[in-house]
Design a protein around this motif. Structure first.
Motif, PDB file in Angstrom:
ATOM      1  N   ASN A 193       0.827  -1.222   0.000  1.00 65.16           N
ATOM      2  CA  ASN A 193       0.000   0.000   0.000  1.00 65.16           C
ATOM      3  C   ASN A 193       0.852   1.259   0.000  1.00 65.16           C
ATOM      4  O   ASN A 193       0.511   2.250  -0.650  1.00 65.16           O
ATOM      5  CB  ASN A 193      -0.927   0.021   1.221  1.00 65.16           C
ATOM      6  N   GLU A 235      -0.573  -3.438  -7.524  1.00 61.57           N
ATOM      7  CA  GLU A 235      -2.013  -3.261  -7.295  1.00 61.57           C
ATOM      8  C   GLU A 235      -2.752  -4.590  -7.392  1.00 61.57           C
ATOM      9  O   GLU A 235      -3.662  -4.867  -6.604  1.00 61.57           O
ATOM     10  CB  GLU A 235      -2.599  -2.251  -8.303  1.00 61.57           C
ATOM     11  N   ASP A 265       0.597   1.679   8.973  1.00 61.26           N
ATOM     12  CA  ASP A 265      -0.264   0.799   8.184  1.00 61.26           C
ATOM     13  C   ASP A 265      -0.226  -0.636   8.728  1.00 61.26           C
ATOM     14  O   ASP A 265      -1.263  -1.298   8.819  1.00 61.26           O
ATOM     15  CB  ASP A 265       0.174   0.822   6.720  1.00 61.26           C
TER      16      ASP A 265
END
Ligand code: Y39
Ligand code: FE
Ligand code: FE
Ligand code: FE
Length: 230
Positions: A123, A138, A201
């Motif tokens: 990410n 992705e 994250d």
């Protein structure tokens, strides 16, 4: 605000970028290879989920090929020796747990810790990646959420019986992740990936996963604090 590659004018062809990429790319390739092997071992430990786990293992080997292509695209030779050493701690703990039939520990290491590490890293990488690597990453990160979900669902169903082993495995393995993050901090920064963003994250993903499995907020705080013992 997350910065993007276009604004930062990252020079993907500079020697400095390629040198850092030779280690980060190797870590990702080695991680995907080990994830492939780990899911095959998990399929043996959980024969009732064999089909699912073999399917996940095949996704990991596709990820590995994708990231190998990213290195080739930038004309970077991945430093696989560095990457093997980088993963040695988690790898050794997974192997030991698998040999002892400790499936809860194996799931915590691969499906929670390593998958959350991957999700955080991918990410944070996507907005600052070159166009080729961005498209690959992705696609990969979507798969990693499904791998994390497999671990969450199994551990949630078996929560009561798994709780003590999860706590022990967390204390043993979370500090290793912290060391890994420290080790990769400088190379990651050259790729415009900030350590603070990676940590944030990771902790969000991991805390959310622990909550989905059944831990209370108070327990999640205590489990997370174990990372600080590194
Ligand atoms: O489940 C998976 O596919 C995980 C094996 C892959 C791990 C990738 C580890 C990424 C750490 C990169 C650190 C860069 C800052
Ligand atoms: Fe993967
Ligand atoms: Fe995965
Ligand atoms: Fe989530």
């Amino acid at each position: 605000m997350q910065q993007v590659a276009a604004d930062l004018e990252i020079d993907f062809k500079s020697e400095k970028y390629k040198d850092a990429y030779s280690r980060i790319n190797a870590i990702v390739i080695e991680g995907e290879q080990e994830a492939y092997e780990n899911y095959i071992q998990l399929a043996q430990l959980l024969p009732e989920h064999k089909e699912d786990l073999i399917r996940l293992s095949k996704m990991e080997s596709r990820h590995k090929k994708g990231f190998e292509a990213c290195g080739k695209n930038l004309e970077v030779a991945p430093d696989m020796q560095f990457a093997k050493e980088f993963f040695a701690g988690l790898h050794g703990n997974f192997q030991k747990a698998a040999a002892e039939g400790k499936v809860v520990t194996c799931l915590l290491i691969q499906s929670l810790i390593i998958e959350c590490f991957a999700i955080a890293a991918y990410n944070i990488y996507i907005p600052v990646a070159d166009d080729f690597a961005r498209k690959i990453t992705e696609g990969v990160v979507k798969d990693e959420y499904s791998h994390l979900n497999f671990g969450e669902v199994w551990l949630q169903k078996n929560f009561a019986a798994s709780k003590a082993e999860l706590e022990a495995a967390n204390s043993q393995n979370l500090p290793i992740v912290w060391k890994m993050l420290n080790q990769v901090e400088q190379d990651a920064a050259i790729l415009a990936m900030e350590k603070e963003a990676l940590v944030e994250d990771f902790m969000i993903q991991y805390g959310e996963a622990l909550g989905n499995i059944g831990f209370t907020t108070r327990e999640i705080m205590r489990l997370s604090a174990h990372g600080l013992k590194a």
